[in-house]
Design a protein around this motif. Structure first.
Motif, PDB file in Angstrom:
ATOM      1  N   UNK A   6       6.121   8.317   2.421  1.00  0.00           N
ATOM      2  CA  UNK A   6       6.147   7.481   1.220  1.00  0.00           C
ATOM      3  C   UNK A   6       6.208   6.005   1.580  1.00  0.00           C
ATOM      4  N   UNK A   7       7.030   5.671   2.570  1.00  0.00           N
ATOM      5  CA  UNK A   7       7.153   4.269   2.998  1.00  0.00           C
ATOM      6  C   UNK A   7       5.843   3.767   3.583  1.00  0.00           C
ATOM      7  N   UNK A   8       5.211   4.560   4.419  1.00  0.00           N
ATOM      8  CA  UNK A   8       3.931   4.174   5.017  1.00  0.00           C
ATOM      9  C   UNK A   8       2.870   4.021   3.935  1.00  0.00           C
ATOM     10  N   UNK A   9       2.850   4.933   2.986  1.00  0.00           N
ATOM     11  CA  UNK A   9       1.866   4.865   1.910  1.00  0.00           C
ATOM     12  C   UNK A   9       2.086   3.636   1.051  1.00  0.00           C
ATOM     13  N   UNK A  13      -0.712   0.827   0.402  1.00  0.00           N
ATOM     14  CA  UNK A  13      -1.128   0.458  -0.954  1.00  0.00           C
ATOM     15  C   UNK A  13      -0.959  -1.039  -1.190  1.00  0.00           C
ATOM     16  N   UNK A  14       0.109  -1.609  -0.645  1.00  0.00           N
ATOM     17  CA  UNK A  14       0.312  -3.057  -0.762  1.00  0.00           C
ATOM     18  C   UNK A  14      -0.783  -3.805  -0.006  1.00  0.00           C
ATOM     19  N   UNK A  15      -1.117  -3.314   1.172  1.00  0.00           N
ATOM     20  CA  UNK A  15      -2.196  -3.916   1.968  1.00  0.00           C
ATOM     21  C   UNK A  15      -3.528  -3.843   1.205  1.00  0.00           C
ATOM     22  N   UNK A  21      -7.410  -8.232  -3.988  1.00  0.00           N
ATOM     23  CA  UNK A  21      -7.308  -9.575  -4.566  1.00  0.00           C
ATOM     24  C   UNK A  21      -8.114 -10.601  -3.781  1.00  0.00           C
ATOM     25  N   UNK A  22      -8.184 -10.424  -2.482  1.00  0.00           N
ATOM     26  CA  UNK A  22      -8.901 -11.377  -1.641  1.00  0.00           C
ATOM     27  C   UNK A  22     -10.413 -11.178  -1.704  1.00  0.00           C
ATOM     28  N   UNK A  23     -10.849  -9.946  -1.651  1.00  0.00           N
ATOM     29  CA  UNK A  23     -12.280  -9.617  -1.595  1.00  0.00           C
ATOM     30  C   UNK A  23     -12.879  -9.431  -2.991  1.00  0.00           C
ATOM     31  N   UNK A  26     -12.205  -2.991  -4.870  1.00  0.00           N
ATOM     32  CA  UNK A  26     -11.229  -1.984  -4.459  1.00  0.00           C
ATOM     33  C   UNK A  26     -11.693  -1.293  -3.190  1.00  0.00           C
ATOM     34  N   UNK A  27     -10.765  -0.963  -2.302  1.00  0.00           N
ATOM     35  CA  UNK A  27     -11.138  -0.224  -1.099  1.00  0.00           C
ATOM     36  C   UNK A  27     -11.365   1.249  -1.430  1.00  0.00           C
ATOM     37  N   UNK A  28     -11.977   1.951  -0.512  1.00  0.00           N
ATOM     38  CA  UNK A  28     -12.086   3.401  -0.603  1.00  0.00           C
ATOM     39  C   UNK A  28     -10.916   3.956   0.207  1.00  0.00           C
ATOM     40  N   UNK A  29     -10.132   4.810  -0.404  1.00  0.00           N
ATOM     41  CA  UNK A  29      -8.968   5.387   0.259  1.00  0.00           C
ATOM     42  C   UNK A  29      -9.363   6.702   0.929  1.00  0.00           C
TER      43      UNK A  29
END
Length: 86
Positions: A6-9, A13-15, A21-23, A26-29
């Motif tokens: 959960x912590x890693x996820x 998700x924050x990354x 926001x920068x690009x 949305x990324x592909x997960x």
């Protein structure tokens, strides 16, 4: 291990949100069996966060697809890809 996952996820998700926001896209997960070590509550929360994203999930748990509204499901057996008949 569910708490660690959960912590890693949460960090991933924050990354992804920063990149979005920068690009401006949305990324592909790509999630490899992420739901196997999460309890039901965490599974629901994660699927809720990902509901409007493009996500590829590998899993051997058939109940994961029920967490999403209209998933496209592919089955890989013996090196062959098939789509189940509903």
């Amino acid at each position: 291990r569910g708490e660690f996952r959960s912590a890693v996820m949460a960090l991933k998700l924050a990354e992804a949100e920063i990149l979005k926001n920068k690009v401006g896209e949305s990324p592909v997960y790509l999630l490899d069996d992420i739901f196997s070590e999460l309890d039901e509550e965490r599974r629901k929360k994660l699927s809720g966060v990902l509901k409007d994203e493009q996500v590829f999930i590998t899993t051997s748990n058939e109940t994961v697809e029920k967490l999403f509204d209209s998933p496209a499901v592919f089955i890989v057996e013996g090196g062959k890809i098939s789509v189940p008949v509903t």
